[in-house]
Design an enzyme around this catalytic site. Structure first.
Site, PDB file in Angstrom:
ATOM      1  N   HIS A 150      -8.575  -3.502  19.226  1.00 40.34           N
ATOM      2  CA  HIS A 150      -8.170  -2.116  18.941  1.00 40.34           C
ATOM      3  C   HIS A 150      -8.470  -1.196  20.131  1.00 40.34           C
ATOM      4  O   HIS A 150      -9.161  -0.173  19.995  1.00 40.34           O
ATOM      5  CB  HIS A 150      -8.882  -1.612  17.670  1.00 40.34           C
ATOM      6  CG  HIS A 150      -8.116  -0.513  16.977  1.00 40.34           C
ATOM      7  ND1 HIS A 150      -8.019  -0.404  15.606  1.00 40.34           N
ATOM      8  CD2 HIS A 150      -7.391   0.521  17.476  1.00 40.34           C
ATOM      9  CE1 HIS A 150      -7.297   0.655  15.289  1.00 40.34           C
ATOM     10  NE2 HIS A 150      -6.899   1.224  16.415  1.00 40.34           N
TER      11      HIS A 150
ATOM     12  N   ARG B  56      -0.857  -0.473  12.975  1.00 38.51           N
ATOM     13  CA  ARG B  56      -1.990  -0.718  12.084  1.00 38.51           C
ATOM     14  C   ARG B  56      -1.892  -2.151  11.563  1.00 38.51           C
ATOM     15  O   ARG B  56      -0.787  -2.657  11.335  1.00 38.51           O
ATOM     16  CB  ARG B  56      -1.957   0.250  10.888  1.00 38.51           C
ATOM     17  CG  ARG B  56      -2.555   1.604  11.183  1.00 38.51           C
ATOM     18  CD  ARG B  56      -4.099   1.550  11.289  1.00 38.51           C
ATOM     19  NE  ARG B  56      -4.686   2.877  11.411  1.00 38.51           N
ATOM     20  CZ  ARG B  56      -4.971   3.483  12.546  1.00 38.51           C
ATOM     21  NH1 ARG B  56      -4.715   2.883  13.699  1.00 38.51           N
ATOM     22  NH2 ARG B  56      -5.514   4.678  12.538  1.00 38.51           N
TER      23      ARG B  56
END
Lengths: 307, 307
Positions: free
Chosen positions: B270, B222
């Site tokens: 991502h 993350r």
């Protein structure tokens, strides 16, 4: 006496060989030696005339897997056995190199790189490993290991060789007639063939255009096996979308060559699988002992076959 | 009734869920539904207020492995079980992504790319897999699979987790106190931690500078776990030589962010591990059946732990 010529790491090879073979005196080019007393030569592309006068030469150990250049020499009698390296750490390196190219294509890393320069945040559709069809040309110790490892990672792998080879998870294509079929089902073609008269010029315009539209080529075999002009044409037309090339028709690649700056080409200077001193010396010394005991060494070259 | 919100592939998810769960009616946002009759929700980042009025909600199935965003919502009662995906094809994709970054560093592909633009033919020294020390942060189903697979390929892998996990070939580092030691021995640091309050901001300037000089970072965990300003400083000073980043403090990454154009950064939007419809639906329907039979579903989130 063992006479050594290595373009790189000569001193490290000398020390390692001397340690592994204490009963032989290891001398290095260009030391002056009595050539008539050279029993064994350990070489990679030695200068012309290197073997002149070595009338007692028992065997030549090549510091690599490819023997095309040494087979063309005129200073080495055809009666002297030539022994090549059959893995010596090269299969793992080759797998790494090929895998990088496969992932680059499968995961669209070239496109992401272009998006990065444009500051574009855009997810692209990626194929899974199972949807990615790889064709491996050449199933020797290196090619076989690469094909089988890619299959174990979930890729849809087919392998092509002259005589066939059953490898777990790898579809087997055998002989020249099967080559167009293998190409037609390969999204990524990986060339790992040995350099022989039969493989020279094999990947010509006709065969390369059998690859499906949008396919990619990874060449870590030999440059002479791929028609570079045909490859450039297929990259320019977009029929091929990417090529990762480690070997070239002329090496070093000429400074003016259009491959250097082609946007669809990733180019490396013949480094896919480099001979490593320790495993190479271990293999050479084991083979030398085998020869002295009258056994066949591993990697003995059949001259008419070319490897 | 099962209510679905998927930012991508909504129709494909609906069809696959309806086929797997014929006894449940599957409806999609923004179809008007009687919210009081929603038994199950299948979602990824649904709009604010999505769960309002779902008084009969039995469980929420998240279309991903990360649940940090859903745990922060104020429209979902804390009594509703949340079930996340624990692999669903993501571990293999993550391995591919990480492996690309590892090979890029180990085989010096960035340097070869620069040499290509300069038309330089120059072999570089490459580390073997065994000489390449990789540290993996996070040993859940995804991180554990990545660590173990890299170890099987011959890399020198150490793994770090909160409570320890014995994995074949992986050196085990346990708990916060062991983190600086893991970093100090990692040429390539791979962050695959879940987003929790404890991991937020974990990789700060102090810890990142514990990495050896010339180390690389791969972040596919993350963005909030890495101090981006500290990372940029270490890349600029040369202490870190490369970063491959899939996640960012703010996503999409702002157009003006300096990471976009940093020469030592490879950046992707991502996409390291994207949820795939078929395995995700298979896992959700199996978990839904388990819940109906009073069993614990696989991937049930412990809210206080955060995953």
């Amino acid at each position: 006496m063992l006479y050594l010529y290595a373009p790189q790491d000569m001193v490290r090879y000398q020390h390692a060989l001397q340690q592994a073979l204490p009963q032989h005196k290891v001398q290095c080019w260009p030391e002056e030696v009595a050539v008539g007393q050279v029993d064994y030569a350990v070489v990679w592309n030695p200068p012309a005339g290197f073997f002149n006068g070595m009338v007692n030469l028992q065997a030549v150990f090549v510091l690599g897997a490819g023997v095309d250049r040494i087979l063309k020499r005129d200073d080495l009698p055809s009666t002297v056995p030539i022994v090549r390296l059959t893995d010596a750490g090269m299969a793992q390196q080759m797998l790494e190199y090929v895998l990088y190219g496969v992932l680059h294509v499968q995961r669209q890393m070239g496109q992401y790189r272009r998006q990065q320069t444009l500051r574009q945040w855009q997810a692209l559709t990626a194929l899974s490993a199972g949807q990615t069809r790889i064709g491996v040309l050449g199933l020797g110790e290196i090619g076989g290991w690469v094909a089988q490892s890619l299959a174990a990672m979930g890729y849809a792998v087919a392998g092509w060789s002259r005589t066939g080879r059953q490898l777990p998870g790898v579809q087997d294509y055998i002989g020249e007639a099967a080559l167009p079929d293998l190409l037609a089902r390969s999204d990524i073609l990986v060339n790992l063939l040995p350099a022989t008269p039969q493989t020279r010029g094999l990947l010509n315009a006709y065969l390369l255009s059998r690859l499906p539209s949008g396919a990619a080529l990874i060449n870590a075999g030999r440059g002479e096996q791929v028609d570079e002009a045909a490859l450039l044409g297929l990259l320019d037309s977009g029929h091929l979308r990417f090529a990762m090339l480690d070997v070239f028709e002329v090496e070093p690649l000429e400074t003016v060559h259009p491959l250097w700056s082609h946007p669809s080409v990733l180019l490396t200077p013949h480094i896919a699988a480099m001979t490593q001193v320790q495993p190479a010396v271990a293999q050479i010394s084991a083979n030398l002992q085998a020869i002295k005991q009258g056994q066949l060494p591993h990697g003995l070259v059949e001259r008419e076959r070319g490897y």
